[in-house]
Scaffold this active site. Structure first.
Site, PDB file in Angstrom:
ATOM      1  N   SER A  24       0.863  -1.178   0.000  1.00  0.00           N
ATOM      2  CA  SER A  24       0.000   0.000   0.000  1.00  0.00           C
ATOM      3  C   SER A  24       0.899   1.227   0.000  1.00  0.00           C
ATOM      4  CB  SER A  24      -0.862   0.015   1.261  1.00  0.00           C
ATOM      5  OG  SER A  24      -1.620  -1.164   1.323  1.00  0.00           O
ATOM      6  N   CYS A  37      -7.102  -0.729   7.418  1.00  0.00           N
ATOM      7  CA  CYS A  37      -6.017  -1.313   6.618  1.00  0.00           C
ATOM      8  C   CYS A  37      -5.141  -2.202   7.490  1.00  0.00           C
ATOM      9  CB  CYS A  37      -5.171  -0.209   5.990  1.00  0.00           C
ATOM     10  SG  CYS A  37      -3.790  -0.880   5.037  1.00  0.00           S
ATOM     11  N   ASP A  82      -8.498  -2.019   3.034  1.00  0.00           N
ATOM     12  CA  ASP A  82      -7.307  -2.371   2.265  1.00  0.00           C
ATOM     13  C   ASP A  82      -6.576  -3.383   3.141  1.00  0.00           C
ATOM     14  OD1 ASP A  82      -5.223  -2.300   0.412  1.00  0.00           O
ATOM     15  OD2 ASP A  82      -4.267  -0.556   1.324  1.00  0.00           O
ATOM     16  N   TRP A  88      -4.786  -7.423   3.913  1.00  0.00           N
ATOM     17  CA  TRP A  88      -4.036  -8.512   3.305  1.00  0.00           C
ATOM     18  C   TRP A  88      -3.717  -9.582   4.336  1.00  0.00           C
ATOM     19  CZ3 TRP A  88      -1.972  -3.481   3.763  1.00  0.00           C
ATOM     20  CH2 TRP A  88      -0.982  -3.318   4.744  1.00  0.00           C
TER      21      TRP A  88
HETATM   22  P1  FAD Z   1       6.885 -14.275   1.429  1.00  0.00           P
HETATM   23  O1  FAD Z   1       8.109 -14.966   0.983  1.00  0.00           O
HETATM   24  O2  FAD Z   1       5.807 -14.065   0.451  1.00  0.00           O
HETATM   25  O3  FAD Z   1       6.316 -15.012   2.704  1.00  0.00           O
HETATM   26  C1  FAD Z   1       5.158 -14.525   3.303  1.00  0.00           C
HETATM   27  C2  FAD Z   1       4.732 -15.448   4.421  1.00  0.00           C
HETATM   28  O4  FAD Z   1       4.386 -16.711   3.915  1.00  0.00           O
HETATM   29  C3  FAD Z   1       5.806 -15.733   5.455  1.00  0.00           C
HETATM   30  O5  FAD Z   1       5.858 -14.735   6.419  1.00  0.00           O
HETATM   31  C4  FAD Z   1       5.332 -17.043   6.018  1.00  0.00           C
HETATM   32  O6  FAD Z   1       4.326 -16.808   6.963  1.00  0.00           O
HETATM   33  C5  FAD Z   1       4.732 -17.706   4.820  1.00  0.00           C
HETATM   34  N1  FAD Z   1       5.734 -18.609   4.213  1.00  0.00           N
HETATM   35  C6  FAD Z   1       6.586 -18.358   3.214  1.00  0.00           C
HETATM   36  N2  FAD Z   1       7.330 -19.428   2.929  1.00  0.00           N
HETATM   37  C7  FAD Z   1       6.945 -20.390   3.776  1.00  0.00           C
HETATM   38  C8  FAD Z   1       7.349 -21.740   3.984  1.00  0.00           C
HETATM   39  N3  FAD Z   1       8.299 -22.324   3.259  1.00  0.00           N
HETATM   40  N4  FAD Z   1       6.710 -22.442   4.937  1.00  0.00           N
HETATM   41  C9  FAD Z   1       5.755 -21.880   5.683  1.00  0.00           C
HETATM   42  N5  FAD Z   1       5.345 -20.615   5.537  1.00  0.00           N
HETATM   43  C10 FAD Z   1       5.925 -19.872   4.598  1.00  0.00           C
HETATM   44  N6  FAD Z   1       3.044  -5.569   3.606  1.00  0.00           N
HETATM   45  C11 FAD Z   1       3.657  -4.554   4.240  1.00  0.00           C
HETATM   46  O7  FAD Z   1       4.610  -4.770   5.005  1.00  0.00           O
HETATM   47  N7  FAD Z   1       3.269  -3.247   4.041  1.00  0.00           N
HETATM   48  C12 FAD Z   1       2.244  -2.924   3.227  1.00  0.00           C
HETATM   49  O8  FAD Z   1       1.919  -1.752   3.066  1.00  0.00           O
HETATM   50  C13 FAD Z   1       1.557  -3.992   2.538  1.00  0.00           C
HETATM   51  N8  FAD Z   1       0.522  -3.731   1.720  1.00  0.00           N
HETATM   52  C14 FAD Z   1      -0.107  -4.745   1.075  1.00  0.00           C
HETATM   53  C15 FAD Z   1      -1.180  -4.455   0.230  1.00  0.00           C
HETATM   54  C16 FAD Z   1      -1.826  -5.472  -0.443  1.00  0.00           C
HETATM   55  C17 FAD Z   1      -2.973  -5.152  -1.359  1.00  0.00           C
HETATM   56  C18 FAD Z   1      -1.392  -6.814  -0.261  1.00  0.00           C
HETATM   57  C19 FAD Z   1      -2.067  -7.935  -0.985  1.00  0.00           C
HETATM   58  C20 FAD Z   1      -0.339  -7.095   0.581  1.00  0.00           C
HETATM   59  C21 FAD Z   1       0.317  -6.078   1.258  1.00  0.00           C
HETATM   60  N9  FAD Z   1       1.392  -6.351   2.095  1.00  0.00           N
HETATM   61  C22 FAD Z   1       2.012  -5.320   2.747  1.00  0.00           C
HETATM   62  C23 FAD Z   1       1.955  -7.721   2.230  1.00  0.00           C
HETATM   63  C24 FAD Z   1       3.073  -7.907   1.175  1.00  0.00           C
HETATM   64  O9  FAD Z   1       2.515  -7.937  -0.131  1.00  0.00           O
HETATM   65  C25 FAD Z   1       3.851  -9.210   1.334  1.00  0.00           C
HETATM   66  O10 FAD Z   1       2.960 -10.280   1.433  1.00  0.00           O
HETATM   67  C26 FAD Z   1       4.763  -9.237   2.517  1.00  0.00           C
HETATM   68  O11 FAD Z   1       5.657  -8.145   2.471  1.00  0.00           O
HETATM   69  C27 FAD Z   1       5.588 -10.523   2.570  1.00  0.00           C
HETATM   70  O12 FAD Z   1       6.286 -10.684   1.381  1.00  0.00           O
HETATM   71  P2  FAD Z   1       7.638 -11.525   1.312  1.00  0.00           P
HETATM   72  O13 FAD Z   1       7.915 -11.814  -0.128  1.00  0.00           O
HETATM   73  O14 FAD Z   1       8.711 -10.859   2.080  1.00  0.00           O
HETATM   74  O15 FAD Z   1       7.266 -12.852   2.077  1.00  0.00           O
END
Ligand code: FAD
Length: 692
Positions: A452, A645, A690, A692
């Site tokens: 966001s 949010c 908003d 997630w």
């Molecule tokens: P990922 O690698 O995608 O992992 C996410 C989670 O999945 C992990 O924390 C864990 O719980 C699980 N996971 C991953 N791998 C494994 C595994 N092997 N085994 C078990 N569990 C696992 N985030 C913010 O910080 N700020 C924002 O403003 C924000 N806005 C968003 C707005 C929208 C519309 C949406 C959809 C999401 C938003 N998010 C926001 C969330 C963001 O998109 C990400 O999902 C978040 O930052 C995590 O991404 P990542 O790739 O670091 O983690």
């Protein structure tokens, strides 16, 4: 398929026309970007592929089409899995189809001896995914007209269909897409085979819901179509050839460039979900004062890109996998030595799309193209079993794949990614027999992550800010700490920007300079996604915002904007923000900015804080809302906008319920009436989420 500029323009114009027609222009108000994805994906045009699904099935000899409406790739993945299974277990001639690539006027002529599957995710507030909008508008249209039969004659009476939905029960409109489509198809006379399945991401049971649904569905389909089950034999979908004639330094080889323009070094717009902008990071800093956790603020420069945003939109970040995980996977499948070998990948069937550009390398596919760190699906285990290095491992894999509880205990709870799982089960013995095609089929394509936007476009139209907590998940009993793919990549970029000696504190070893060092100088690939999460157009309207933790991100943009409006002499209404975190010293983000903007807003801004860990009993934003019941109700009666949010699983739902209670108590109406009022606030956009 690559398209030249003329194709793209023609496609865009055609598509815009179609959308304008189907939506009678109303789509313009909905700020999605439907044509962006179609342009890059469009299959009409030069490739000669038709938008006529019946023709397409006929010419490729298919009797089963699996349509998907997918936003983040899960529905698409399920569609591919159903296609594979239908073919290997039941001898169906299957194909998957992106809903936006076909027309639906001729569904009334769908042959009786064929079947159509609909795998449909519900997005946001009960909306279709971007690629399903046109299909949905078409079949739901008041005067839906098919090419031969009229609505009165049950026009779809020949159509056999199967339906599965992907939803999240923490949202108001749970699985509404599959429910609506199912209802509509039935109304139009189509015959559903099996139950319309529903998977629930909110309860974390999506995968198990899917697996539990599909067995009875296959049984019903076998009966309806007279299919005979046979021993499933693996047939690769893609042919992967090692290209001795090429080496990875050659400029025709993709090393992580998202498309041809990027490869040729003249990346150009329009930038969208298929074509990221490699944006410079103008500035970044740490927001927490906590040695154990990180929260990033990043300012991404979009000047000159032609990208634009309005306050409340989302920015998508295109990640790549940590080098450590790429190494781990290449090692266990015995491809380390060949990591830079150039490969060509081709669909063995005319309907199989290769999900990334080629020629490329093993390393590139694992690093830039596939979601290799995510949890592993139980079904995938069973498929992998046949390629186990020995019989003992094979048996173990079959057991894990076949037993839901055992799988939960030994795999899911341990947070294994694919490489960790393979190494665990084989005790380190290499899995050198897995066809590479199986990874492309069985792992999801890596997805951009959304954030966001936490800045105001009025104040800084060329700089988009992100507020992101760095994911690091430690679970008791799990042998690994899960490091979020994207947020740890961003952390490395921030540390690099700050000239840290070690921009890699966790040994993750990201390719932060991108393919061929093209992203050097601290760049990140992004695109913008427009959202409906918007301030009232009249700034004098009061607003109430609830955003604990990083849920405060868009509200930083909102408050920044209203502070500027006040400074510009506009009449800005009451602006209340409910914010929560652990305590005021470690994770109270943007503290100084709230103070500054409070001054700019001349007393119209109020920050209500809930520091959960500053007293014995935990206090959350929900409690603070209750304390302010009377004032909140008054503001709502003055048509205040209400925004939530952040965490969808608990917080957003609780806030919804508390608001209904507040309304019922304050207005002296019953509970049900309170809930109805909140519902109608949502319907009229007075209540916006908003989450997630
Ligand atoms: P990922 O690698 O995608 O992992 C996410 C989670 O999945 C992990 O924390 C864990 O719980 C699980 N996971 C991953 N791998 C494994 C595994 N092997 N085994 C078990 N569990 C696992 N985030 C913010 O910080 N700020 C924002 O403003 C924000 N806005 C968003 C707005 C929208 C519309 C949406 C959809 C999401 C938003 N998010 C926001 C969330 C963001 O998109 C990400 O999902 C978040 O930052 C995590 O991404 P990542 O790739 O670091 O983690």
């Amino acid at each position: 398929a690559s398209l030249d500029t003329l194709d793209i323009i023609v496609l865009a114009v055609l598509l815009l026309g179609t959308i304008a027609y189907f939506t009678k222009g109303t789509y313009w108000a909905v700020q999605k970007d439907p044509y962006a994805s179609s342009m890059a994906n469009g299959s009409a045009g030069k490739s000669g592929k038709s938008r006529n699904i019946l023709e397409r099935m006929e010419e490729s000899g298919k009797n089963c089409v699996i349509f998907y409406g997918s936003q983040t790739g899960t529905a698409e993945d399920y569609a591919s899995r159903l296609a594979k299974e239908g073919s290997s277990r039941f001898g169906l001639k299957t194909m998957t189809a992106d809903l936006e690539e076909y027309d639906y006027e001729n569904l009334d002529q769908f042959p009786e001896d064929k079947v159509a599957f609909f795998v449909l995710a519900t997005y946001g507030e009960g909306e279709p995914t971007d690629n399903a909008v046109e299909f949905y508008e078409f079949i739901k249209g008041d005067d839906v007209s098919f090419s031969e039969k009229s609505a009165e004659e049950s026009p779809l009476s020949n159509l056999k269909y199967v339906a599965f939905g992907l939803g999240n029960n923490t949202y108001e409109h749970y699985n509404s897409m599959v429910r609506e489509v199912n209802k509509t198809l039935t109304k139009l006379g189509a015959q559903r085979v099996g139950d319309a399945g529903e998977g629930d991401d909110g309860a974390g049971t999506m995968e198990e819901d899917f697996l539990a649904w599909k067995e009875p569905m296959w049984a019903a389909l076998s009966e309806a179509m007279n299919l005979e089950e046979r021993e499933a034999v693996y047939e690769p979908v893609y042919e992967v050839t090692e290209r001795e004639d090429l080496d990875a330094t050659q400029e025709t080889v993709y090393l992580g460039e998202p498309n041809k323009n990027h490869l040729e070094g003249h990346s150009k717009g329009p930038y969208n979900a298929h074509n990221p902008y490699i944006a410079p990071i103008a500035e970044s800093h740490e927001l927490f004062n906590d040695k154990t956790r990180n929260c990033l603020h990043m300012e991404i420069d979009i000047a000159g890109s032609n990208l634009s945003y309005t306050t409340g939109d989302h920015i998508a970040v295109w990640p790549n996998n940590a080098g450590r995980e790429v190494d781990r996977l290449l090692d266990i499948v015995d491809l380390s030595k060949k990591r830079d070998t150039v490969i060509g990948v081709k669909g063995l069937d005319a309907t199989a799309k290769v999900p990334f550009p080629t020629p490329t390398t093993y390393d590139t596919v694992m690093r830039y193209q596939l979601e290799i760190c995510a949890p592993v699906s139980r079904q995938f285990l069973s498929t992998l079993a046949q390629f186990a290095p020995n019989d003992e491992v094979k048996e173990k894999m079959n057991k894990l794949g076949g037993d839901k509880d055992l799988f939960a205990e030994e795999v899911a709870k341990k947070n294994f990614n694919i490489a960790q799982l393979l190494a665990h089960v084989s005790k380190g013995q290499k899995w050198d027999k897995i066809p590479f095609s199986l990874f492309i089929e069985g792992l999801n394509k890596i997805q951009p992550r959304y954030y966001s936007i936490s800045s105001s476009s009025l104040v800084q139209k060329d700089k988009v800010s992100i507020t992101a907590i760095v994911e690091s998940v430690e679970v008791p009993g799990a042998p690994h700490v899960v490091k979020g793919v994207t947020t740890n990549y961003l952390l490395s970029l921030m540390l690099k920007q700050h000239g840290e000696e070690n921009p890699d504190p966790h040994g993750l070893n990201y390719a932060i300079t991108g393919p061929r060092n093209k992203y050097d100088g601290v760049h990140v690939p992004v695109h913008i996604r427009h959202s409906n999460f918007k301030l009232p157009s009249d700034p004098s309207k009061p607003i109430i915002m609830v955003g604990p933790g990083t849920g405060v991100a868009p509200f930083r943009g909102f408050v920044q904007e209203r502070a500027q409006q006040a400074q510009n002499g506009e009449n800005v209404g009451k602006t209340i923000l409910f914010f929560g975190c652990r305590n005021r010293t470690e994770d109270f983000i943007y503290k100084d900015e709230w103070e500054k903007w409070s001054k700019d807003l001349n007393g119209q801004f109020e920050l209500v804080t809930a520091f959960s860990r500053e007293q014995e009993k935990k206090v959350y934003v929900q409690h603070r809302l209750r304390e302010r019941a009377e004032e909140i109700n008054k503001l709502l009666e003055q048509k205040a906008y209400f925004y939530v949010c952040g965490d969808a699983a608990n917080m957003a739902r609780e806030v919804n319920d508390i608001l209904a209670q507040i309304i019922s108590e304050q207005r002296g109406v019953d509970k049900k009436k309170g809930e109805d009022i909140v519902k109608s606030m949502r319907a009229s956009n007075q209540y916006q989420e908003d989450v997630w």
